[in-house]
Structure formats: C-alpha cells, structure tokens
Design a protein around this motif. Structure first.
Motif, PDB file in Angstrom:
ATOM      1  N   LEU A  14      37.144  15.650   4.517  1.00 30.33           N
ATOM      2  CA  LEU A  14      36.058  14.894   3.900  1.00 30.33           C
ATOM      3  C   LEU A  14      35.072  15.925   3.358  1.00 30.33           C
ATOM      4  O   LEU A  14      34.522  16.716   4.126  1.00 30.33           O
ATOM      5  CB  LEU A  14      35.385  13.991   4.929  1.00 30.33           C
ATOM      6  CG  LEU A  14      34.209  13.144   4.453  1.00 30.33           C
ATOM      7  CD1 LEU A  14      34.681  12.101   3.442  1.00 30.33           C
ATOM      8  CD2 LEU A  14      33.535  12.463   5.639  1.00 30.33           C
ATOM      9  N   ALA A  66      37.611  12.813  -0.655  1.00 30.12           N
ATOM     10  CA  ALA A  66      38.587  13.026   0.407  1.00 30.12           C
ATOM     11  C   ALA A  66      39.796  13.711  -0.193  1.00 30.12           C
ATOM     12  O   ALA A  66      40.179  13.429  -1.333  1.00 30.12           O
ATOM     13  CB  ALA A  66      38.986  11.692   1.044  1.00 30.12           C
ATOM     14  N   THR A  86      39.633   7.610   5.336  1.00 33.38           N
ATOM     15  CA  THR A  86      38.806   8.745   4.932  1.00 33.38           C
ATOM     16  C   THR A  86      38.328   8.569   3.495  1.00 33.38           C
ATOM     17  O   THR A  86      37.162   8.835   3.175  1.00 33.38           O
ATOM     18  CB  THR A  86      39.586  10.064   5.072  1.00 33.38           C
ATOM     19  OG1 THR A  86      40.046  10.204   6.425  1.00 33.38           O
ATOM     20  CG2 THR A  86      38.717  11.257   4.721  1.00 33.38           C
TER      21      THR A  86
END
Length: 268
Positions: free
Chosen positions: A170, A161, A145
């Motif tokens: 996110l 993130a 992520t």
C-alpha cells in the motif's frame, strides 16, 4: 490545491493555471515523474509539459532530480524526474500544522504523556476508518488493499496498491499531516494498526514520508488459505525480509529496511 504564484489575467483566461495545477497534481498522485510520464498521463505534448514544469520550478513547487537507477546502469545520462518540494506539498493543503503540534504538545505535557498522545491518535484514525471499513468489507479478499487505497485517496492520501513478492504494498504518495507526524509518530503507528485490523492480517510499515522517505509504504503479506478465519495471520517478522519500499526518489537501503522491519516502532 491553492494556486501557486501570481498569474496574469490572460493566463487564467486560457486555462494555463488549471493545466499547471494538473501537472503538479499528477506528480503528487504518482510520485517523481519524467516529462514523458507526465505527457502520457495528461494527454499533453512534452513541449507543453516542459513549459508548465519551468513555471512550477520557478514557483518552487517542483524541483528536478536525477532519476534513481535500480540494477545495472545503462549508457547515457540518467533521465531527469520532477518531484514536489515541501512547499509544493503544502500547496495542496490549508493545514494547521503549528496549531496541531501545539495541541499535541499540551496533551503530552498535561494529560498523560506519550500514552495520551497515542490514545488521541488511535481515536482520530478510528473516526476516519469508518469509511475505509465500509470500502474494504464490500470488496472481495483479493481486492481489499486496492479498496483501501481508493478510500485513502478520497481522503487526500493519493494511495495506490501494487503486488509485491509474497504480498502487496500500500503506497501513500501524500500525507496531509506529515509535518505533525514528523514530531508525533504516534499518528503513523495508529494508522498502521488500523490498516492491520481493516485488512485482517499483520501489516508492516516500511517507510514514511514523515521519516524522510518519498512514499509511505505498508507491506501486506499474503494470508495462507484458512489462516484469516483461524485468527492465525502470518508474522512478516519471521524468516526473510519483506520487499523494499514503494519506488520513489528516496528508496530505503536493504539495511534500513531490515532495521525498520525488526523495530517495534514504526520508522516515522
């Protein structure tokens, strides 16, 4: 970013305009910010930050708002935060929003309706996603992520993130196509689909700038050990609601978050 407003030659010579753009860029990257936040991030005095903010407010690039308070309110006046105006966001792009909307409208009317627009949106994000895929695949499972956020930031999305209960979020603080996505949410839906494929799990869009939220928020649930390999990623639409949207000046209420989580269509 395009310089906003007129600046005399002596301002340009002393770097005032450059610093002012740094202040605006910091708000873009991190969301609504206090004077103290900006001073710490940019290595400036609070007095200098206030001076630049006064100019940006005068140019209608930023606006002052009362900071949202979560939980019990403490004594005293709430801190003031500074957020980009719509004009301030636009200053970071030389966009062709009107042309893009007209092109999508033509596609919708003459080349297959909403399904054709959705196909265009998927094709567009697939082309962008090649760089994202390389970044995600080169990262370890626990850093995917974060790697995707960095790749999105390189494309102008100012993404970060962060950890959340039972997963990650996110957060995209900027959307280069926001005005087009306001009318054609298929762009947001295609983006959400590609995030799911890149990260190898079901993801859930909780908020979008195009829908009037302060930040585009995508929830990525934790994948149980072995689930990804078996193609059995969890569905966050099951028991319990996902965590709320990324912190911003326009947080969703619990009811709107729950509604977005159960709708088949992304909230944009």
């Amino acid at each position: 970013m395009k310089n906003v407003g007129e600046a005399p030659a002596e301002e340009l010579a002393t770097g005032e305009r450059s610093t002012r753009n740094r202040v605006a860029r910091s708000i873009l990257d991190h969301g609504p910010s206090t004077v103290a936040d900006l001073a710490q991030r940019l290595g400036l005095t609070q007095a200098a930050v206030r001076r630049h903010l006064d100019s940006l407010v005068g140019d209608n690039v930023v606006e002052a708002r009362e900071k949202r308070v979560y939980g019990a309110r403490t004594r005293g006046r709430p801190a003031k935060v500074f957020a980009l105006t719509d004009g301030g966001r636009d200053a970071f792009d030389q966009s062709y929003d009107k042309l893009a909307v007209e092109a999508l409208r033509w596609i919708e009317r003459n080349a297959g309706g909403e399904a054709a627009v959705a196909a265009f949106a998927r094709d567009r994000i697939e082309a962008q996603a090649e760089a994202y895929r390389a970044a995600v695949e080169s990262a370890g499972p626990a850093r995917r992520t974060e790697a995707l956020a960095k790749a999105l930031s390189a494309d102008g999305y100012a993404a970060t993130a962060r950890h959340a209960p039972v997963g990650e979020q996110l957060c995209q603080h900027h959307c280069p196509v926001v005005h087009v996505a306001e009318q054609y949410p298929q762009l947001c839906e295609a983006e959400t689909e590609i995030f799911s494929r890149l990260l190898g799990t079901h993801v859930q869009r909780l908020a979008t700038i195009a829908h009037g939220d302060g930040v585009c928020t995508t929830f990525i649930p934790d994948v149980p050990q072995g689930a990804e390999a078996d193609g059995d990623a969890p569905d966050s639409g099951g028991d319990g609601d996902p965590p709320g949207a990324c912190a911003s000046d326009t947080p969703q209420t619990a009811s709107s978050t729950a509604s977005a989580s159960k709708a088949g269509r992304n909230p944009a």
